[in-house]
Write a protein that holds these residues in place. Structure first.
Motif, mmCIF file in Angstrom:
data_model
loop_
_atom_site.group_PDB
_atom_site.id
_atom_site.type_symbol
_atom_site.label_atom_id
_atom_site.label_comp_id
_atom_site.label_asym_id
_atom_site.label_seq_id
_atom_site.Cartn_x
_atom_site.Cartn_y
_atom_site.Cartn_z
ATOM 1 N N TYR A 136 60.892 39.104 -85.458
ATOM 2 C CA TYR A 136 62.158 39.106 -86.287
ATOM 3 C C TYR A 136 62.898 40.390 -85.991
ATOM 4 C CZ TYR A 136 65.265 39.119 -90.013
ATOM 5 O OH TYR A 136 66.616 39.491 -90.812
ATOM 6 N N ASN A 137 62.374 41.579 -86.227
ATOM 7 C CA ASN A 137 62.940 42.926 -85.913
ATOM 8 C C ASN A 137 63.477 42.930 -84.629
ATOM 9 O OD1 ASN A 137 62.824 43.732 -88.624
ATOM 10 N ND2 ASN A 137 60.822 44.453 -88.118
ATOM 11 N N GLU A 189 51.543 37.328 -89.876
ATOM 12 C CA GLU A 189 52.568 38.162 -90.734
ATOM 13 C C GLU A 189 53.147 39.357 -89.702
ATOM 14 O OE1 GLU A 189 52.042 37.321 -95.499
ATOM 15 O OE2 GLU A 189 50.480 38.775 -94.499
ATOM 16 N N VAL A 190 52.367 40.134 -89.436
ATOM 17 C CA VAL A 190 52.726 41.263 -88.504
ATOM 18 C C VAL A 190 53.518 40.808 -87.242
ATOM 19 C CG1 VAL A 190 51.857 43.432 -86.982
ATOM 20 C CG2 VAL A 190 50.895 43.004 -89.424
ATOM 21 N N ASN A 226 56.942 39.544 -88.278
ATOM 22 C CA ASN A 226 57.753 40.371 -88.689
ATOM 23 C C ASN A 226 58.145 41.225 -87.357
ATOM 24 O OD1 ASN A 226 59.327 41.897 -90.716
ATOM 25 N ND2 ASN A 226 57.942 43.644 -90.546
#
Length: 387
Positions: free
Chosen positions: A14-15, A7-8, A11
Protein backbone atom coordinates in the motif's frame (compact mmCIF):
# COMPACT_ATOMS: atom_id res chain seq x y z
CA UNK A 1 -0.76 -8.40 19.50
CA UNK A 2 0.33 -10.65 16.67
CA UNK A 3 1.32 -9.05 13.34
CA UNK A 4 1.01 -11.53 10.53
CA UNK A 5 3.23 -11.65 7.49
CA UNK A 6 0.21 -10.95 5.29
CA UNK A 7 -0.47 -7.67 7.14
CA UNK A 8 3.16 -6.56 6.78
CA UNK A 9 3.12 -7.42 3.09
CA UNK A 10 -0.19 -5.61 2.43
CA UNK A 11 0.88 -2.51 4.34
CA UNK A 12 4.20 -2.40 2.50
CA UNK A 13 2.55 -2.70 -0.91
CA UNK A 14 0.00 0.00 0.00
CA UNK A 15 2.73 2.47 0.98
CA UNK A 16 4.83 1.67 -2.07
CA UNK A 17 1.85 2.15 -4.42
CA UNK A 18 0.83 5.38 -2.68
CA UNK A 19 4.33 6.78 -3.14
CA UNK A 20 4.34 5.57 -6.74
CA UNK A 21 0.99 7.26 -7.45
CA UNK A 22 2.25 10.53 -6.03
CA UNK A 23 5.40 10.17 -8.07
CA UNK A 24 3.36 9.48 -11.21
CA UNK A 25 1.17 12.55 -10.56
CA UNK A 26 4.23 14.78 -10.12
CA UNK A 27 5.79 13.31 -13.25
CA UNK A 28 2.61 14.16 -15.22
CA UNK A 29 2.69 17.74 -13.92
CA UNK A 30 6.32 18.09 -15.00
CA UNK A 31 5.57 16.64 -18.44
CA UNK A 32 2.45 18.82 -19.07
CA UNK A 33 3.36 21.89 -17.02
CA UNK A 34 -0.19 21.78 -15.62
CA UNK A 35 -1.35 21.22 -12.08
CA UNK A 36 -4.88 20.31 -13.18
CA UNK A 37 -4.99 17.45 -15.66
CA UNK A 38 -8.20 15.70 -14.56
CA UNK A 39 -11.15 16.58 -12.33
CA UNK A 40 -9.87 14.47 -9.47
CA UNK A 41 -6.74 16.63 -9.18
CA UNK A 42 -8.79 19.40 -7.51
CA UNK A 43 -12.57 19.37 -8.22
CA UNK A 44 -13.17 22.93 -7.00
CA UNK A 45 -10.29 24.44 -8.97
CA UNK A 46 -11.22 22.42 -12.06
CA UNK A 47 -14.76 23.88 -11.90
CA UNK A 48 -13.36 27.41 -11.59
CA UNK A 49 -10.90 26.72 -14.39
CA UNK A 50 -13.68 25.58 -16.74
CA UNK A 51 -15.56 28.79 -15.97
CA UNK A 52 -12.49 30.86 -16.80
CA UNK A 53 -11.91 28.85 -19.99
CA UNK A 54 -15.51 29.52 -21.10
CA UNK A 55 -15.09 33.21 -20.28
CA UNK A 56 -11.87 33.32 -22.30
CA UNK A 57 -13.56 31.77 -25.32
CA UNK A 58 -16.40 34.32 -25.11
CA UNK A 59 -13.88 37.18 -24.88
CA UNK A 60 -12.09 35.79 -27.93
CA UNK A 61 -15.33 35.82 -29.92
CA UNK A 62 -16.16 39.34 -28.72
CA UNK A 63 -12.70 40.44 -29.83
CA UNK A 64 -13.24 38.94 -33.30
CA UNK A 65 -16.63 40.66 -33.52
CA UNK A 66 -15.10 43.98 -32.50
CA UNK A 67 -12.28 43.71 -35.03
CA UNK A 68 -14.75 42.80 -37.77
CA UNK A 69 -16.97 45.74 -36.83
CA UNK A 70 -14.03 48.14 -36.81
CA UNK A 71 -12.96 46.92 -40.24
CA UNK A 72 -16.52 47.26 -41.59
CA UNK A 73 -16.84 50.80 -40.22
CA UNK A 74 -13.34 51.65 -41.43
CA UNK A 75 -14.39 50.83 -45.01
CA UNK A 76 -17.55 52.90 -44.47
CA UNK A 77 -15.52 55.81 -43.13
CA UNK A 78 -13.19 55.77 -46.13
CA UNK A 79 -16.17 55.81 -48.50
CA UNK A 80 -17.90 58.65 -46.62
CA UNK A 81 -14.70 60.70 -46.58
CA UNK A 82 -14.34 60.30 -50.33
CA UNK A 83 -18.02 61.22 -50.78
CA UNK A 84 -17.52 64.39 -48.80
CA UNK A 85 -14.61 65.36 -51.02
CA UNK A 86 -16.69 64.72 -54.15
CA UNK A 87 -19.66 66.63 -52.75
CA UNK A 88 -17.37 69.55 -51.96
CA UNK A 89 -16.28 69.48 -55.60
CA UNK A 90 -19.95 69.38 -56.71
CA UNK A 91 -20.68 72.43 -54.57
CA UNK A 92 -17.75 74.29 -56.07
CA UNK A 93 -19.01 73.49 -59.57
CA UNK A 94 -22.48 74.65 -58.61
CA UNK A 95 -21.22 77.95 -57.25
CA UNK A 96 -19.20 78.53 -60.41
CA UNK A 97 -22.02 77.56 -62.78
CA UNK A 98 -24.62 79.68 -60.98
CA UNK A 99 -22.58 82.75 -61.84
CA UNK A 100 -24.54 84.86 -64.33
CA UNK A 101 -21.43 85.29 -66.47
CA UNK A 102 -21.44 81.59 -67.39
CA UNK A 103 -22.69 80.72 -70.87
CA UNK A 104 -24.83 77.77 -71.91
CA UNK A 105 -21.79 76.01 -73.37
CA UNK A 106 -19.82 76.47 -70.16
CA UNK A 107 -22.68 75.03 -68.11
CA UNK A 108 -22.85 72.12 -70.54
CA UNK A 109 -19.17 71.41 -69.86
CA UNK A 110 -19.85 71.56 -66.13
CA UNK A 111 -22.63 68.99 -66.66
CA UNK A 112 -20.11 66.64 -68.27
CA UNK A 113 -17.93 66.83 -65.19
CA UNK A 114 -20.97 66.46 -62.91
CA UNK A 115 -21.91 63.22 -64.68
CA UNK A 116 -18.47 61.78 -63.95
CA UNK A 117 -18.67 62.85 -60.30
CA UNK A 118 -22.13 61.28 -60.07
CA UNK A 119 -20.84 57.98 -61.43
CA UNK A 120 -18.02 58.04 -58.90
CA UNK A 121 -20.48 58.75 -56.09
CA UNK A 122 -22.57 55.76 -57.15
CA UNK A 123 -19.41 53.65 -57.10
CA UNK A 124 -18.71 54.82 -53.54
CA UNK A 125 -22.28 54.13 -52.46
CA UNK A 126 -21.72 50.57 -53.71
CA UNK A 127 -18.56 50.12 -51.63
CA UNK A 128 -18.14 46.53 -50.43
CA UNK A 129 -16.50 44.80 -47.47
CA UNK A 130 -15.89 41.05 -47.86
CA UNK A 131 -18.31 41.12 -50.78
CA UNK A 132 -21.06 42.87 -48.78
CA UNK A 133 -22.38 46.32 -49.74
CA UNK A 134 -21.73 48.43 -46.66
CA UNK A 135 -24.57 50.88 -47.41
CA UNK A 136 -27.04 48.16 -48.36
CA UNK A 137 -28.65 47.75 -44.95
CA UNK A 138 -29.32 44.09 -44.20
CA UNK A 139 -29.51 43.35 -47.94
CA UNK A 140 -25.75 43.30 -48.26
CA UNK A 141 -25.75 41.35 -51.53
CA UNK A 142 -27.70 43.99 -53.48
CA UNK A 143 -26.08 47.28 -54.59
CA UNK A 144 -28.09 50.26 -53.28
CA UNK A 145 -27.85 52.14 -56.60
CA UNK A 146 -26.79 51.24 -60.12
CA UNK A 147 -26.34 53.17 -63.35
CA UNK A 148 -28.49 51.40 -65.93
CA UNK A 149 -28.68 51.72 -69.71
CA UNK A 150 -32.24 51.71 -71.01
CA UNK A 151 -34.26 52.37 -74.12
CA UNK A 152 -37.84 52.94 -75.16
CA UNK A 153 -39.12 51.99 -78.62
CA UNK A 154 -42.72 52.69 -79.56
CA UNK A 155 -44.70 52.93 -82.78
CA UNK A 156 -46.47 56.29 -82.34
CA UNK A 157 -48.64 59.00 -83.77
CA UNK A 158 -49.84 62.36 -82.49
CA UNK A 159 -52.57 60.63 -80.52
CA UNK A 160 -50.20 58.26 -78.72
CA UNK A 161 -47.90 61.07 -77.66
CA UNK A 162 -49.99 64.27 -77.46
CA UNK A 163 -47.96 67.42 -77.93
CA UNK A 164 -47.21 69.55 -74.89
CA UNK A 165 -48.19 66.81 -72.41
CA UNK A 166 -45.52 65.26 -70.15
CA UNK A 167 -45.20 61.53 -70.83
CA UNK A 168 -43.59 59.05 -68.44
CA UNK A 169 -40.59 57.28 -69.94
CA UNK A 170 -40.22 53.57 -69.31
CA UNK A 171 -37.57 51.03 -70.15
CA UNK A 172 -39.06 48.40 -72.44
CA UNK A 173 -35.69 46.99 -73.45
CA UNK A 174 -35.81 44.54 -70.55
CA UNK A 175 -39.54 43.74 -70.64
CA UNK A 176 -41.24 42.08 -68.99
CA UNK A 177 -41.75 43.90 -66.77
CA UNK A 178 -41.67 47.37 -68.27
CA UNK A 179 -40.08 49.69 -65.73
CA UNK A 180 -40.86 53.37 -65.34
CA UNK A 181 -37.60 55.25 -64.99
CA UNK A 182 -36.57 58.23 -62.90
CA UNK A 183 -33.34 60.14 -62.38
CA UNK A 184 -32.10 60.03 -65.95
CA UNK A 185 -28.55 61.26 -66.31
CA UNK A 186 -28.51 64.56 -68.23
CA UNK A 187 -26.82 64.56 -71.65
CA UNK A 188 -27.25 60.78 -71.96
CA UNK A 189 -30.75 60.98 -73.49
CA UNK A 190 -31.04 60.58 -77.27
CA UNK A 191 -34.51 60.99 -78.82
CA UNK A 192 -35.20 59.91 -82.41
CA UNK A 193 -38.44 59.97 -84.41
CA UNK A 194 -38.48 58.18 -87.73
CA UNK A 195 -34.70 58.18 -87.80
CA UNK A 196 -34.45 61.93 -87.13
CA UNK A 197 -32.61 62.96 -83.95
CA UNK A 198 -34.58 65.57 -82.03
CA UNK A 199 -33.04 68.50 -80.17
CA UNK A 200 -33.71 69.15 -76.51
CA UNK A 201 -35.26 72.53 -75.88
CA UNK A 202 -36.41 72.76 -79.51
CA UNK A 203 -38.27 69.53 -80.22
CA UNK A 204 -38.79 68.26 -76.68
CA UNK A 205 -38.20 69.05 -73.03
CA UNK A 206 -36.98 66.65 -70.34
CA UNK A 207 -37.78 66.28 -66.69
CA UNK A 208 -34.75 64.17 -65.77
CA UNK A 209 -35.66 63.76 -62.13
CA UNK A 210 -39.12 62.27 -62.76
CA UNK A 211 -38.30 60.65 -66.12
CA UNK A 212 -40.82 62.67 -68.15
CA UNK A 213 -40.60 63.85 -71.76
CA UNK A 214 -42.72 66.57 -73.36
CA UNK A 215 -42.86 66.80 -77.18
CA UNK A 216 -43.14 70.48 -78.09
CA UNK A 217 -45.86 71.75 -80.46
CA UNK A 218 -43.30 73.72 -82.46
CA UNK A 219 -40.89 70.81 -82.79
CA UNK A 220 -40.03 68.30 -85.48
CA UNK A 221 -42.58 65.78 -84.24
CA UNK A 222 -45.41 68.24 -84.78
CA UNK A 223 -44.32 68.70 -88.39
CA UNK A 224 -44.86 65.03 -89.21
CA UNK A 225 -48.07 63.94 -90.95
CA UNK A 226 -50.94 63.17 -88.58
CA UNK A 227 -50.99 60.31 -88.00
CA UNK A 228 -47.52 59.58 -89.37
CA UNK A 229 -47.28 56.25 -91.11
CA UNK A 230 -45.00 53.68 -89.47
CA UNK A 231 -43.27 56.30 -87.35
CA UNK A 232 -41.18 55.00 -84.45
CA UNK A 233 -40.09 56.88 -81.38
CA UNK A 234 -36.73 55.71 -80.01
CA UNK A 235 -35.35 57.02 -76.73
CA UNK A 236 -32.04 55.75 -75.34
CA UNK A 237 -30.80 56.89 -71.96
CA UNK A 238 -28.85 56.13 -68.81
CA UNK A 239 -30.57 56.29 -65.46
CA UNK A 240 -29.80 55.76 -61.80
CA UNK A 241 -31.79 52.85 -60.41
CA UNK A 242 -32.44 52.43 -56.72
CA UNK A 243 -32.48 48.86 -55.43
CA UNK A 244 -35.92 47.29 -55.16
CA UNK A 245 -35.07 45.83 -51.74
CA UNK A 246 -35.05 48.06 -48.62
CA UNK A 247 -31.69 49.31 -47.37
CA UNK A 248 -32.75 50.77 -44.03
CA UNK A 249 -32.17 47.72 -41.79
CA UNK A 250 -29.26 47.73 -39.37
CA UNK A 251 -26.41 45.26 -38.86
CA UNK A 252 -25.13 44.65 -35.34
CA UNK A 253 -22.13 43.00 -33.71
CA UNK A 254 -22.21 41.65 -30.16
CA UNK A 255 -19.17 43.13 -28.45
CA UNK A 256 -20.08 42.36 -24.84
CA UNK A 257 -22.74 40.24 -23.20
CA UNK A 258 -26.15 41.58 -24.32
CA UNK A 259 -24.45 44.57 -25.98
CA UNK A 260 -24.74 44.64 -29.78
CA UNK A 261 -24.23 48.11 -31.30
CA UNK A 262 -24.97 48.99 -34.92
CA UNK A 263 -22.03 48.91 -37.33
CA UNK A 264 -23.59 49.79 -40.68
CA UNK A 265 -24.82 53.03 -42.21
CA UNK A 266 -27.90 52.34 -44.39
CA UNK A 267 -28.05 54.28 -47.64
CA UNK A 268 -31.48 55.80 -47.04
CA UNK A 269 -30.34 57.20 -43.70
CA UNK A 270 -27.36 58.89 -45.33
CA UNK A 271 -28.52 60.06 -48.72
CA UNK A 272 -32.13 60.96 -47.94
CA UNK A 273 -33.23 64.18 -46.27
CA UNK A 274 -36.92 63.65 -45.40
CA UNK A 275 -37.17 67.01 -43.64
CA UNK A 276 -36.43 68.82 -46.89
CA UNK A 277 -37.95 66.13 -49.13
CA UNK A 278 -34.83 65.52 -51.15
CA UNK A 279 -32.13 62.91 -51.62
CA UNK A 280 -28.67 62.76 -53.13
CA UNK A 281 -29.64 61.32 -56.52
CA UNK A 282 -32.59 63.69 -56.97
CA UNK A 283 -30.43 66.68 -56.05
CA UNK A 284 -27.65 65.72 -58.45
CA UNK A 285 -30.13 65.03 -61.25
CA UNK A 286 -31.86 68.38 -60.72
CA UNK A 287 -28.47 70.08 -60.73
CA UNK A 288 -27.57 68.44 -64.05
CA UNK A 289 -30.95 69.36 -65.51
CA UNK A 290 -30.48 73.00 -64.55
CA UNK A 291 -27.07 72.96 -66.24
CA UNK A 292 -28.43 71.43 -69.45
CA UNK A 293 -31.34 73.85 -69.53
CA UNK A 294 -29.06 76.78 -68.69
CA UNK A 295 -31.27 77.88 -65.82
CA UNK A 296 -29.41 79.84 -63.08
CA UNK A 297 -32.48 80.00 -60.81
CA UNK A 298 -32.89 76.21 -60.76
CA UNK A 299 -29.14 75.93 -60.28
CA UNK A 300 -29.34 77.87 -57.04
CA UNK A 301 -32.34 75.81 -55.88
CA UNK A 302 -30.51 72.54 -56.60
CA UNK A 303 -27.46 73.81 -54.72
CA UNK A 304 -29.64 74.27 -51.64
CA UNK A 305 -30.77 70.64 -51.84
CA UNK A 306 -27.22 69.46 -52.42
CA UNK A 307 -26.23 71.35 -49.28
CA UNK A 308 -28.89 69.50 -47.26
CA UNK A 309 -27.66 66.09 -48.45
CA UNK A 310 -24.04 67.13 -47.94
CA UNK A 311 -24.78 67.86 -44.28
CA UNK A 312 -26.41 64.43 -43.94
CA UNK A 313 -23.27 62.76 -45.25
CA UNK A 314 -21.12 64.78 -42.84
CA UNK A 315 -23.43 63.77 -39.99
CA UNK A 316 -23.25 60.11 -41.03
CA UNK A 317 -19.46 60.28 -41.05
CA UNK A 318 -19.46 61.73 -37.53
CA UNK A 319 -21.85 59.03 -36.24
CA UNK A 320 -19.77 56.29 -37.87
CA UNK A 321 -16.62 57.76 -36.31
CA UNK A 322 -18.20 57.78 -32.84
CA UNK A 323 -19.15 54.12 -33.26
CA UNK A 324 -15.58 53.29 -34.23
CA UNK A 325 -14.31 55.06 -31.10
CA UNK A 326 -16.67 53.01 -28.96
CA UNK A 327 -15.49 49.77 -30.58
CA UNK A 328 -11.84 50.73 -30.11
CA UNK A 329 -12.40 51.49 -26.42
CA UNK A 330 -14.25 48.20 -25.99
CA UNK A 331 -11.43 46.38 -27.79
CA UNK A 332 -8.88 47.82 -25.36
CA UNK A 333 -11.00 46.74 -22.40
CA UNK A 334 -11.56 43.28 -23.86
CA UNK A 335 -7.84 42.77 -24.45
CA UNK A 336 -7.20 43.76 -20.81
CA UNK A 337 -9.83 41.26 -19.68
CA UNK A 338 -8.22 38.54 -21.80
CA UNK A 339 -4.88 39.16 -20.10
CA UNK A 340 -6.45 39.11 -16.62
CA UNK A 341 -8.52 35.97 -17.23
CA UNK A 342 -5.48 34.24 -18.74
CA UNK A 343 -3.49 35.15 -15.62
CA UNK A 344 -6.16 33.74 -13.33
CA UNK A 345 -6.41 30.61 -15.45
CA UNK A 346 -2.65 30.21 -15.33
CA UNK A 347 -2.65 30.47 -11.54
CA UNK A 348 -5.21 27.66 -11.36
CA UNK A 349 -3.86 25.39 -14.10
CA UNK A 350 -0.12 25.82 -14.24
CA UNK A 351 2.20 23.91 -11.99
CA UNK A 352 4.92 25.63 -9.95
CA UNK A 353 7.77 23.85 -11.71
CA UNK A 354 10.41 24.61 -9.08
CA UNK A 355 8.16 23.30 -6.32
CA UNK A 356 7.04 20.26 -8.32
CA UNK A 357 10.59 19.28 -9.31
CA UNK A 358 11.79 19.63 -5.69
CA UNK A 359 8.86 17.55 -4.45
CA UNK A 360 9.45 15.01 -7.23
CA UNK A 361 13.13 14.57 -6.24
CA UNK A 362 12.19 14.20 -2.59
CA UNK A 363 9.43 11.71 -3.34
CA UNK A 364 11.75 9.77 -5.66
CA UNK A 365 14.12 9.29 -2.72
CA UNK A 366 11.21 8.29 -0.48
CA UNK A 367 10.02 5.78 -3.08
CA UNK A 368 13.50 4.29 -3.43
CA UNK A 369 13.81 4.07 0.35
CA UNK A 370 10.44 2.32 0.65
CA UNK A 371 11.55 -0.27 -1.91
CA UNK A 372 14.79 -0.87 -0.01
CA UNK A 373 12.96 -1.13 3.30
CA UNK A 374 10.53 -3.61 1.81
CA UNK A 375 13.37 -5.71 0.44
CA UNK A 376 14.93 -5.97 3.91
CA UNK A 377 11.65 -6.74 5.72
CA UNK A 378 10.00 -9.24 3.42
CA UNK A 379 11.48 -12.74 3.10
CA UNK A 380 13.69 -13.19 0.04
CA UNK A 381 11.43 -15.85 -1.44
CA UNK A 382 8.42 -13.55 -1.23
CA UNK A 383 10.39 -10.60 -2.68
CA UNK A 384 11.48 -12.75 -5.56
CA UNK A 385 7.83 -13.74 -6.10
CA UNK A 386 6.63 -10.13 -6.07
CA UNK A 387 9.37 -8.92 -8.44
Amino acid sequence: MRITFHEVNANLQYNIMRNYNKLSSLQEQIATGRRLNKPSDDPVDVTNDLGLRSNLQALGQYKRNINDGIAFMGVTDTALTSMNELMQKVKELGIQASNDTYTADQRSFVCDELNQLTRQLITLINTTYKGDFVFGGANTRTPPYTVETGSLTNAIDNTTYPLGVPIQINDNSVAPPVTDVENLMPKTVVVQVGGTTLKEGVDYEMDYTNGMITLLPAGAFAALPAPPAATTLNISFEWIKKADVPNTDVIRREIEQDVAPQINTPADQVFNDPANQTNLVDALTAFGQALVQNNPVKLRDSLTNIDFVFKNILSAEAVNGSRMNRFNLTLTRTETQVVEVTRLQSELEDADMAEVITEFSLLQNVYSASLKAGASIIQPSLVDFIS
